[in-house]
Design an enzyme around this catalytic site. Structure first.
Site, mmCIF file in Angstrom:
data_model
loop_
_atom_site.group_PDB
_atom_site.id
_atom_site.type_symbol
_atom_site.label_atom_id
_atom_site.label_comp_id
_atom_site.label_asym_id
_atom_site.label_seq_id
_atom_site.Cartn_x
_atom_site.Cartn_y
_atom_site.Cartn_z
ATOM 1 N N HIS A 179 4.871 1.373 19.560
ATOM 2 C CA HIS A 179 3.918 1.780 18.524
ATOM 3 C C HIS A 179 4.086 3.275 18.191
ATOM 4 O O HIS A 179 3.166 4.072 18.341
ATOM 5 C CB HIS A 179 2.483 1.497 18.970
ATOM 6 N N ARG B 167 0.297 -4.288 12.272
ATOM 7 C CA ARG B 167 -0.547 -4.580 13.417
ATOM 8 C C ARG B 167 -0.021 -5.837 14.099
ATOM 9 O O ARG B 167 0.322 -6.819 13.435
ATOM 10 C CB ARG B 167 -2.013 -4.795 13.000
ATOM 11 N N GLU C 162 -1.512 -4.241 23.438
ATOM 12 C CA GLU C 162 -0.700 -3.048 23.684
ATOM 13 C C GLU C 162 -1.275 -2.264 24.856
ATOM 14 O O GLU C 162 -2.492 -2.078 24.937
ATOM 15 C CB GLU C 162 -0.658 -2.173 22.423
ATOM 16 N N GLY D 145 0.838 -1.187 0.000
ATOM 17 C CA GLY D 145 0.000 0.000 0.000
ATOM 18 C C GLY D 145 0.879 1.244 0.000
ATOM 19 O O GLY D 145 2.034 1.205 -0.411
#
Length: 327
Positions: free
Chosen positions: A287, A239, A268, A157
């Protein structure tokens, strides 16, 4: 006339907060280090017209049930797997997100994590700080070459393509796997399409960029990891749910792959006693793929504008479920 209520689950940069305060009454959870408690969220959304949220909050059916006046959920993220989109759509609630804005910043972090893992940057920093550096040695803290190596990107992407552009600058052989082929990327960057199994077997660096969804849940498991080279470096900035963490831990512990760099985890924040954190061949981050000052500010402003459009009954700048407008 009273303003509509917005629940903001984490205080945003001032530019975004200023926009929200002009048009809405706000409930803001102000802690930077802790997510809004579930009980508080369920209480505050009861009179809310909109929610401004992030990847740390689960906006599921229970939350939507508690918010009968809700028109919009705006997340400060590209991904929206933490939101029950189907239920929201059935109820005419628009879901906003922030695509495109964080592409280059996340690609920077992805490549930085790749380099730090391959060249043992964190090990080296710890080695010096702990007073272990006594002399130079021929094989001291040796890592893996990056220049001219083969990189396999799973998910071509926007961000995957941006990572590919960076890899091209290191003269890396570029392989990719995607739901559909990207002829323009193949032509522009010399990328070569591979099946997932072929990519895993051929790559020195496996970079996972797939979105989080039921289709990609634990798409990298024990079988997939067994196909990788023993010298392979695995990078995940997509992810955490896309990876079977126990299988990854076993492979790293047994040195069936060389190392991993991880910015995301299935749960998380990751537990401090998680087995992955016990391994020296793992680099972990909290993250922070999009965490530059400029990018996070732009994301917050777009999230605010999406929320305000939603409470006005206008079309969002970036809508996950545009079918709500068709209805």
């Amino acid at each position: 006339m009273s303003k509509p209520k917005l629940v903001v689950t984490r205080e945003l940069p001032e530019e975004a907060m200023h926009l929200l305060k002009e048009e809405a009454d706000l409930y803001v959870w102000e802690s930077e280090s802790e997510s809004i408690p579930r009980s508080v969220l369920l209480q505050e959304v009861q009179q809310a017209t909109g929610i401004v949220t992030n990847v740390a909050d689960s906006i599921d059916r229970e939350v939507l049930d508690a918010a009968p006046h809700l028109r919009v959920v705006s997340t400060m993220a590209v991904g929206f797997d933490n939101i029950d989109v189907n239920t929201a759509t059935q109820r005419g609630i628009a879901i906003g997100h922030t695509p495109g804005i964080l592409t280059e910043t996340t690609a920077d972090l992805t490549f930085a994590l790749l380099m730090a893992t391959a060249r043992r940057v964190v090990d080296g920093d710890r080695f010096v700080r702990n007073g272990e550096w006594k002399s130079w040695g021929p094989m001291l803290l040796t890592g893996q070459d990056i220049y001219g190596a083969t990189i396999g990107i799973i998910g071509m992407g926007r961000i995957g393509e941006a990572v590919a552009r960076r890899a091209a600058g290191f003269a890396m052989k570029l392989l990719y796997h995607n739901r559909s082929r990207r002829p323009e990327v193949e032509q522009k960057l010399g990328a070569e399409y591979r099946s997932l199994d072929e990519l895993l077997a051929e790559s020195d660096y496996v970079v996972l960029m797939a979105p989080g969804s039921p289709d990609t849940y634990r798409m990298i498991g024990a079988r997939e990891i067994s196909l990788m080279k023993r010298s392979a470096v695995f990078i995940n900035t997509s992810r955490g749910t896309n990876v079977d963490e126990q299988a990854l831990y076993q492979a790293l512990k047994e040195k069936r792959i060389w190392a991993a760099g991880l910015d995301v985890f299935e749960q998380e924040p990751i537990r401090t006693d998680h087995p992955l954190l016990s391994l020296d061949n793992v680099v972990v981050l909290p993250h922070i793929g999009s965490a530059s000052i400029a990018t996070r500010t732009r994301m917050a402003v777009i999230a605010a504008k999406n929320a305000l459009a939603g409470i006005r009954g206008e079309r969002l700048l970036h809508t996950v479920n545009p079918e709500v407008y068709e209805a």
